[in-house]
Enzyme design. Structure first.
Site, PDB file in Angstrom:
ATOM      1  N   LEU A  12      22.787   7.405 -50.159  1.00 31.06           N
ATOM      2  CA  LEU A  12      23.285   7.910 -48.877  1.00 31.06           C
ATOM      3  C   LEU A  12      22.263   7.669 -47.767  1.00 31.06           C
ATOM      4  O   LEU A  12      22.583   7.083 -46.715  1.00 31.06           O
ATOM      5  CB  LEU A  12      23.607   9.400 -48.992  1.00 31.06           C
ATOM      6  CG  LEU A  12      24.117  10.081 -47.715  1.00 31.06           C
ATOM      7  CD1 LEU A  12      25.394   9.432 -47.209  1.00 31.06           C
ATOM      8  CD2 LEU A  12      24.332  11.571 -47.977  1.00 31.06           C
ATOM      9  N   TYR A  13      21.038   8.089 -47.994  1.00 29.46           N
ATOM     10  CA  TYR A  13      19.985   7.926 -46.988  1.00 29.46           C
ATOM     11  C   TYR A  13      19.704   6.456 -46.703  1.00 29.46           C
ATOM     12  O   TYR A  13      19.687   6.016 -45.546  1.00 29.46           O
ATOM     13  CB  TYR A  13      18.713   8.625 -47.490  1.00 29.46           C
ATOM     14  CG  TYR A  13      17.504   8.424 -46.612  1.00 29.46           C
ATOM     15  CD1 TYR A  13      17.524   8.783 -45.269  1.00 29.46           C
ATOM     16  CD2 TYR A  13      16.323   7.888 -47.143  1.00 29.46           C
ATOM     17  CE1 TYR A  13      16.397   8.599 -44.473  1.00 29.46           C
ATOM     18  CE2 TYR A  13      15.203   7.719 -46.353  1.00 29.46           C
ATOM     19  CZ  TYR A  13      15.246   8.068 -45.017  1.00 29.46           C
ATOM     20  OH  TYR A  13      14.137   7.891 -44.225  1.00 29.46           O
TER      21      TYR A  13
END
Length: 250
Positions: free
Chosen positions: A157-158
């Site tokens: 996600l990051y």
């Protein structure tokens, strides 16, 4: 030759109440910029401002909740007001970096990460870069991450949000560069800040994989950001500069 001096420039730094943002704000003020310290925590922001003023620099705090389009527009308006009608340098540093298995990421986490790491920089550039282009001068520096370059379990996600920011950096360079606005990014490696303090030994283990063999200090990342924002980088457009101790080079 271009200069690192930022005298006369107005710089808006998001996420500037701690860590890399606070170090960047302090360094830019030291080099002569009027720095607008943006963040959600007013007390921490005022502490950063007081520290800059105590060293003879010029700084103001501006409250910033970057999660909605309305709040970003308000930040842009207030920053232009505090800057005497303009913002010359925008540092998109604010962001969040939750780690964990993909199946454990909540829908709310997905929205929060992309709202802060992608949409907020997009909206700030949309709000501020056109006026820079009209004046024929400006610089945008986006703060990305080394894990936008390669896959790491638990960082999907990051890393993906910052990979989007890297592409935005290049697209904005193509869009605004012909009108005098340089857009670049830095990709920090593991950095010892308040935000990463909870990582403990994991931070050192990640840093040990790079040639430098240690985490960065926030000031080391700030030096790269301030360089890209300055006239010393006058021929640098659309660059994504690794400041990761060599991790992505090996």
């Amino acid at each position: 030759m271009g200069s690192l001096d930022l005298s006369g420039r107005v710089a808006l730094v998001t996420g500037a109440t701690s860590g890399i943002g606070a170090a960047t704000a302090a360094l830019m003020a030291e080099r002569g910029a009027h720095v607008l310290v943006a963040g959600r925590d007013r007390s921490r922001g005022e502490t950063v401002v007081a520290g800059i003023r105590g060293q003879g620099g010029k700084a103001d705090f501006v409250a910033a909740d970057l999660r909605t389009e309305q709040s970003v527009r308000q930040l842009a308006r207030e920053a232009v007001g505090l800057g005497g009608g303009r913002v010359d340098i925008l540092v998109n540093n604010a962001g969040v970096f939750p780690f964990g298995p993909t199946e454990q990421v909540s829908p709310n986490d997905v929205d929060t990460v992309y709202d802060l790491n992608v949409k907020a920089p997009f909206r700030l550039v949309a709000a501020l870069a056109p006026a820079m282009a009209e004046r024929g001068y400006g610089a945008v520096v986006n703060v990305s991450t080394m894990v936008a370059e390669y896959g790491v379990a638990g960082m999907a996600l990051y890393g993906s949000s910052k990979a989007a920011l890297n592409l935005l950096t290049k697209a904005w360079a193509a869009e605004f560069g012909p009108r005098g606005v340089r857009v670049n990014a830095v990709e920090p490696g593991p950095t010892r800040t308040e935000g990463t303090s909870g990582m403990g030994e994991d931070l050192d283990a990640l840093a040990a994989q790079a040639p430098a063999g240690r985490p960065a200090a926030p000031q080391e990342i700030a030096e790269a950001i301030a360089y890209l924002a300055s006239d010393a980088a006058s021929f640098v457009h659309g660059a994504v500069l690794p400041v990761d101790g060599g991790r992505t080079a090996v």
